[in-house]
Design a protein around this motif. Sequence first.
Motif, PDB file in Angstrom:
ATOM      1  N   ALA A 163      16.218  84.278  55.063  1.00 27.74           N
ATOM      2  CA  ALA A 163      16.951  85.130  55.999  1.00 27.74           C
ATOM      3  C   ALA A 163      18.064  84.352  56.697  1.00 27.74           C
ATOM      4  O   ALA A 163      19.188  84.841  56.852  1.00 27.74           O
ATOM      5  N   LEU A 164      17.764  83.124  57.133  1.00 26.93           N
ATOM      6  CA  LEU A 164      18.781  82.303  57.793  1.00 26.93           C
ATOM      7  C   LEU A 164      19.912  81.945  56.832  1.00 26.93           C
ATOM      8  O   LEU A 164      21.088  81.887  57.225  1.00 26.93           O
ATOM      9  N   THR A 165      19.556  81.692  55.583  1.00 21.23           N
ATOM     10  CA  THR A 165      20.582  81.375  54.585  1.00 21.23           C
ATOM     11  C   THR A 165      21.540  82.541  54.398  1.00 21.23           C
ATOM     12  O   THR A 165      22.765  82.360  54.339  1.00 21.23           O
ATOM     13  N   LEU A 166      20.982  83.740  54.332  1.00 19.85           N
ATOM     14  CA  LEU A 166      21.828  84.920  54.174  1.00 19.85           C
ATOM     15  C   LEU A 166      22.734  85.118  55.378  1.00 19.85           C
ATOM     16  O   LEU A 166      23.899  85.513  55.235  1.00 19.85           O
ATOM     17  N   GLY A 168      23.895  82.738  57.314  1.00 19.92           N
ATOM     18  CA  GLY A 168      24.945  81.727  57.207  1.00 19.92           C
ATOM     19  C   GLY A 168      25.979  82.081  56.161  1.00 19.92           C
ATOM     20  O   GLY A 168      27.190  81.882  56.369  1.00 19.92           O
ATOM     21  N   VAL A 169      25.524  82.604  55.040  1.00 16.06           N
ATOM     22  CA  VAL A 169      26.451  83.005  53.985  1.00 16.06           C
ATOM     23  C   VAL A 169      27.376  84.114  54.487  1.00 16.06           C
ATOM     24  O   VAL A 169      28.585  84.112  54.233  1.00 16.06           O
ATOM     25  N   GLY A 170      26.790  85.071  55.226  1.00 14.61           N
ATOM     26  CA  GLY A 170      27.599  86.163  55.774  1.00 14.61           C
ATOM     27  C   GLY A 170      28.661  85.651  56.721  1.00 14.61           C
ATOM     28  O   GLY A 170      29.822  86.092  56.677  1.00 14.61           O
ATOM     29  N   ALA A 171      28.283  84.705  57.594  1.00 14.39           N
ATOM     30  CA  ALA A 171      29.253  84.134  58.528  1.00 14.39           C
ATOM     31  C   ALA A 171      30.335  83.371  57.782  1.00 14.39           C
ATOM     32  O   ALA A 171      31.522  83.417  58.136  1.00 14.39           O
ATOM     33  N   GLY A 172      29.941  82.653  56.706  1.00 16.80           N
ATOM     34  CA  GLY A 172      30.910  81.908  55.916  1.00 16.80           C
ATOM     35  C   GLY A 172      31.912  82.813  55.224  1.00 16.80           C
ATOM     36  O   GLY A 172      33.118  82.544  55.206  1.00 16.80           O
ATOM     37  N   LEU A 173      31.414  83.921  54.657  1.00 17.04           N
ATOM     38  CA  LEU A 173      32.321  84.873  54.017  1.00 17.04           C
ATOM     39  C   LEU A 173      33.261  85.503  55.028  1.00 17.04           C
ATOM     40  O   LEU A 173      34.435  85.758  54.735  1.00 17.04           O
ATOM     41  N   GLY A 174      32.749  85.737  56.255  1.00 15.38           N
ATOM     42  CA  GLY A 174      33.593  86.297  57.303  1.00 15.38           C
ATOM     43  C   GLY A 174      34.696  85.326  57.696  1.00 15.38           C
ATOM     44  O   GLY A 174      35.832  85.715  57.949  1.00 15.38           O
ATOM     45  N   ALA A 185      32.237  89.580  62.385  1.00 15.50           N
ATOM     46  CA  ALA A 185      31.780  90.660  61.503  1.00 15.50           C
ATOM     47  C   ALA A 185      30.884  90.111  60.394  1.00 15.50           C
ATOM     48  O   ALA A 185      29.851  90.700  60.058  1.00 15.50           O
ATOM     49  N   GLY A 186      31.263  88.974  59.828  1.00 14.35           N
ATOM     50  CA  GLY A 186      30.447  88.369  58.782  1.00 14.35           C
ATOM     51  C   GLY A 186      29.095  87.921  59.286  1.00 14.35           C
ATOM     52  O   GLY A 186      28.084  88.066  58.600  1.00 14.35           O
ATOM     53  N   GLY A 187      29.080  87.379  60.506  1.00 13.84           N
ATOM     54  CA  GLY A 187      27.819  86.947  61.095  1.00 13.84           C
ATOM     55  C   GLY A 187      26.879  88.105  61.347  1.00 13.84           C
ATOM     56  O   GLY A 187      25.674  88.018  61.071  1.00 13.84           O
ATOM     57  N   LEU A 193      21.608  91.787  57.127  1.00 11.04           N
ATOM     58  CA  LEU A 193      21.108  91.637  55.765  1.00 11.04           C
ATOM     59  C   LEU A 193      19.894  90.709  55.734  1.00 11.04           C
ATOM     60  O   LEU A 193      18.911  90.967  55.031  1.00 11.04           O
ATOM     61  N   GLY A 194      19.956  89.629  56.540  1.00  6.49           N
ATOM     62  CA  GLY A 194      18.826  88.701  56.600  1.00  6.49           C
ATOM     63  C   GLY A 194      17.564  89.362  57.133  1.00  6.49           C
ATOM     64  O   GLY A 194      16.468  89.153  56.606  1.00  6.49           O
ATOM     65  N   VAL A 195      17.715  90.183  58.194  1.00  9.01           N
ATOM     66  CA  VAL A 195      16.563  90.888  58.759  1.00  9.01           C
ATOM     67  C   VAL A 195      15.978  91.859  57.744  1.00  9.01           C
ATOM     68  O   VAL A 195      14.748  91.956  57.580  1.00  9.01           O
ATOM     69  N   LEU A 196      16.849  92.592  57.042  1.00  8.34           N
ATOM     70  CA  LEU A 196      16.376  93.551  56.044  1.00  8.34           C
ATOM     71  C   LEU A 196      15.620  92.841  54.923  1.00  8.34           C
ATOM     72  O   LEU A 196      14.520  93.271  54.530  1.00  8.34           O
ATOM     73  N   VAL A 197      16.190  91.759  54.430  1.00 11.16           N
ATOM     74  CA  VAL A 197      15.532  91.010  53.353  1.00 11.16           C
ATOM     75  C   VAL A 197      14.214  90.411  53.839  1.00 11.16           C
ATOM     76  O   VAL A 197      13.208  90.414  53.112  1.00 11.16           O
ATOM     77  N   MET A 198      14.183  89.927  55.081  1.00  5.28           N
ATOM     78  CA  MET A 198      12.965  89.335  55.637  1.00  5.28           C
ATOM     79  C   MET A 198      11.842  90.383  55.708  1.00  5.28           C
ATOM     80  O   MET A 198      10.694  90.097  55.359  1.00  5.28           O
TER      81      MET A 198
END
Length: 286
Positions: A163-166, A168-174, A185-187, A193-198
Motif C-alpha cells: 500500500a505504501l509503495t502504491l 509513493g508511486v502515485g506521488a511520483g507520477l504526480g 493529486a498524485g499523492g 489506491l493503496g487503501v483499496l488494494v490493502m
Amino acid sequence: MSEDNSDKNSSDENNPVNRIGAEAVEPAKSTTQTGSAYQSESVTQTETNASSGRLVEAKTVDMEAGWQWIVRGFDLFKLEPGLWIGMIVVLGIIMILVSFIPFASPILMPIFSGGLMFVCRQLDQANSPEFGDMFYGFQKQTIPLAILGLINLGASFVIGFIALTLTGVGAGLGAMGGGDGGILAGGILGFLLGVLVMMLLYIPVAMALWFAPALILFHEEIKPVDAMLMSFKACLKNILPFFIYGIVVIVLGTLASIPLGLGWLVLAPVVICSTYRAYQEIFLER
C-alpha cells in the motif's frame, strides 16, 4: 487400479480433516455439581468433548444462514449479557494498554479469541462460564494461537508495504506531471489506491483467520496453517451467507456507533457468538 487407489489415499492424507482423524463427540452431559468440582468437570468435559459433534470438511449452507448466525449469536449473548459486556470492556482496556508494546496486539488477539470461543462453548453446553474463562487461550493451545497472530502480523506488514509503495508511486507520477498540484493529486490518488488494494489483499487473510481460533482450540490436532486453510475454504464455499452476514454487521455497526459507540458493548459479543454459531453449522456434523 492400484495407482488410482494410491492417489486417492495420498489426497485423503493431505486433507486436514482426514489427517487429524476427527472422531465423533458425545454431547455434554448435564450435571448438578457446583463449586470447584463442577468447574473441573466442565473444563475436562469441554476438552474431551471438543466439538459437541463430529468435525467434517466445511459444508456449504444456505444464504439466509448469514442472518441466522446473528440471531443465534444474540440468543447466546442473552444468556449472560452482563458477563459479555464486562469481558468486552476489560478486553478493550487490555488492548489499549498493550498497544504501547510494539506488535503485541495482533499476537495476543487470537489468544483472546480462543478464550471467547471457550466462553461460547460453555454457554452452549449449559455450563456456567466465569469471567476468567476469557483468558482460557493462555492456558490451552497458547502457542498455536500465538502463531496465528504472528502470521497475521507478517501478512499485515507485506500488505502495508504494498500500500505504501502504491502511494509513493502515485506521488511520483504526480510530480512528473509538474507543479505542486500534480504532486498533491498524485499523492491523494496513490493513497486511495493503496487503501483499496490493502483492503482487497487483507480479505483473504481475514477469511483464513475467521474460524482458525475455534478450530485450533477445540481440535488440538489441527496445526495453525491447516486451521487457516480450512477457515479460508469454509468462507469461500459460503461466500453468499458471508455477504449477507457482512451487510448485516455493517448496518448494525453503524447503528451501534451512533450512541458514542456504546452499542458495540452488545454488538461485539454478538459478533463473537455468531462466529461460534457459524463454526458449529459449517464444521460440525451433529
